[in-house]
Write a protein that holds these residues in place. Structure first.
Motif, PDB file in Angstrom:
ATOM      1  N   GLN A  85       0.820  -1.208   0.000  1.00  0.00           N
ATOM      2  CA  GLN A  85       0.000   0.000   0.000  1.00  0.00           C
ATOM      3  C   GLN A  85       0.853   1.257   0.000  1.00  0.00           C
ATOM      4  OE1 GLN A  85      -2.835   0.545  -0.835  1.00  0.00           O
ATOM      5  NE2 GLN A  85      -4.090   1.801   0.523  1.00  0.00           N
ATOM      6  N   LEU A  86       1.893   1.273   0.815  1.00  0.00           N
ATOM      7  CA  LEU A  86       2.709   2.473   0.930  1.00  0.00           C
ATOM      8  C   LEU A  86       3.529   2.730  -0.326  1.00  0.00           C
ATOM      9  CD1 LEU A  86       3.806   1.905   4.610  1.00  0.00           C
ATOM     10  CD2 LEU A  86       2.390   3.815   3.809  1.00  0.00           C
ATOM     11  N   ARG A  87       3.987   1.663  -0.977  1.00  0.00           N
ATOM     12  CA  ARG A  87       4.809   1.834  -2.177  1.00  0.00           C
ATOM     13  C   ARG A  87       3.983   1.934  -3.464  1.00  0.00           C
ATOM     14  NH1 ARG A  87      10.405   0.954  -1.848  1.00  0.00           N
ATOM     15  NH2 ARG A  87      11.029   1.718   0.203  1.00  0.00           N
ATOM     16  N   PHE A  88       2.903   1.149  -3.548  1.00  0.00           N
ATOM     17  CA  PHE A  88       2.183   1.047  -4.818  1.00  0.00           C
ATOM     18  C   PHE A  88       0.729   1.499  -4.756  1.00  0.00           C
ATOM     19  CE2 PHE A  88       5.309  -2.520  -4.599  1.00  0.00           C
ATOM     20  CZ  PHE A  88       6.241  -1.974  -5.473  1.00  0.00           C
ATOM     21  N   LYS A  89       0.229   1.769  -3.527  1.00  0.00           N
ATOM     22  CA  LYS A  89      -1.141   2.275  -3.359  1.00  0.00           C
ATOM     23  C   LYS A  89      -2.157   1.365  -4.058  1.00  0.00           C
ATOM     24  CE  LYS A  89       0.729   6.949  -3.071  1.00  0.00           C
ATOM     25  NZ  LYS A  89       2.117   6.475  -3.215  1.00  0.00           N
ATOM     26  N   GLU A  90      -2.079   0.080  -3.756  1.00  0.00           N
ATOM     27  CA  GLU A  90      -2.897  -0.914  -4.444  1.00  0.00           C
ATOM     28  C   GLU A  90      -4.351  -0.946  -3.979  1.00  0.00           C
ATOM     29  OE1 GLU A  90      -1.295  -4.893  -4.980  1.00  0.00           O
ATOM     30  OE2 GLU A  90       0.677  -4.181  -4.368  1.00  0.00           O
ATOM     31  N   PHE A  91      -4.630  -0.475  -2.761  1.00  0.00           N
ATOM     32  CA  PHE A  91      -5.944  -0.710  -2.166  1.00  0.00           C
ATOM     33  C   PHE A  91      -6.652   0.607  -1.877  1.00  0.00           C
ATOM     34  CE2 PHE A  91      -2.784  -3.809  -0.524  1.00  0.00           C
ATOM     35  CZ  PHE A  91      -3.184  -4.897  -1.278  1.00  0.00           C
ATOM     36  N   ASP A  92      -7.963   0.610  -2.060  1.00  0.00           N
ATOM     37  CA  ASP A  92      -8.751   1.799  -1.722  1.00  0.00           C
ATOM     38  C   ASP A  92      -8.811   2.004  -0.211  1.00  0.00           C
ATOM     39  OD1 ASP A  92      -9.416   2.473  -4.377  1.00  0.00           O
ATOM     40  OD2 ASP A  92     -11.062   1.029  -4.379  1.00  0.00           O
TER      41      ASP A  92
END
Length: 297
Positions: free
Chosen positions: A7-14
């Protein structure tokens, strides 16, 4: 946690769970990508997660001044709390020790651990990455470092006579800390992508209400007496004990902003003093504005 890194590196999740410290680091960015809810899925007293080499001349917390302390990451939430407690309660400031960062145990990839979110260090604080092939657990047992502050327990606590807890009576110490401060340290928050919140602010409020309902369900399971819902043989005794110490309203684990403002404010003070936040933050600033009212069901 792998989910935090993704999440912190790629912001995959809403929507995701995040380390409180890592979330705070994202607020240093010109356009912060996330906004938090006052929902705290992980809390932990951290005195019990301080470990020492028994031959390092450490008989009390104050003896850590001048010592070498291993930590997985300087910025991790557990270590922020532990450094803050060490300073507030025992007078040892971060600049009085040397920090060594790296993996707690041996890892197959044999790579150096890096911080999930880039950050600066305050003047006077020394942080050194351990070498490839090293791990903090073995270094503690061998006397290469004097202590470990972590979230997880080093394996060497079970395998080496040189490793022990700084606080053997940690339960008593943590209970006294709570009675003094009323702080049950918060480790994680729930966070939304900020652009999602800005487009649909109702999501934050609805999710906060839903988490309040889920906490009610969790308490109902703990108080079920016809059959044990969890594999703890003396569950009822633990519930009674927690209520007696921490449950003024029968709830020792509470979400919500007002109920936790003093805990958040203390953490934000530590985060800034330890050089991680670029400016002081007020507790109200870090949560979605429409979630600051109480949603206790």
């Amino acid at each position: 946690m792998a989910g935090f890194f993704r999440q912190l590196r790629f912001k995959e999740f809403d929507i995701s769970e995040l380390s409180l410290s890592s979330y705070m680091l994202t607020l240093n960015q010109p356009n912060p990508p996330f906004i938090a809810l006052p929902v705290f899925p992980s809390r932990f007293f951290r005195h019990q997660s301080m470990y020492i080499n028994t031959k390092a001349g450490i008989s009390k917390p104050e003896d850590l001044a001048g010592k070498k302390i291993g930590i997985p990451e300087y910025q991790m939430t557990a270590a922020v709390w532990q450094r803050g407690i060490l300073e507030d309660e025992y007078g040892v400031i971060p600049s009085q020790v040397q920090f060594y960062v790296g993996a707690i145990e041996k890892v197959e990839s044999d790579v150096q651990r890096i911080s999930k979110v880039p950050h600066s260090l305050p003047e006077g604080v020394t942080v050194t990455a351990i070498q490839k092939g090293q791990n903090l657990s073995e270094m503690l047992a061998n006397g290469e470092i004097d202590a470990i502050f972590s979230a997880s327990q080093p394996f060497s606590l079970e395998t080496s006579e040189n490793v022990a807890r700084l606080f053997p009576n940690f339960k008593q110490v943590e209970a006294e800390y709570y009675e003094k401060t009323k702080i049950f340290p918060i480790m994680h928050v729930i966070a939304l992508k900020r652009d999602l919140y800005q487009a649909h602010p109702w999501i934050a409020k609805s999710l906060t209400k839903a988490f309040a309902q889920s906490l009610d369900i969790a308490y109902e399971a703990l108080e079920e007496r016809s059959a044990l819902r969890y594999i703890l043989p003396w569950l009822e005794d633990h519930v009674i004990e927690a209520k007696r110490l921490m449950g003024g309203n029968s709830r020792w684990w509470q979400d919500g902003f007002a109920e936790n403002k003093h805990v958040i404010s203390k953490f934000l003070d530590y985060h800034y003093r330890q050089g991680l936040s670029q400016r002081p933050f007020e507790a109200e600033e870090i949560f979605a504005p429409n979630t600051l009212e109480s949603f206790v069901m």
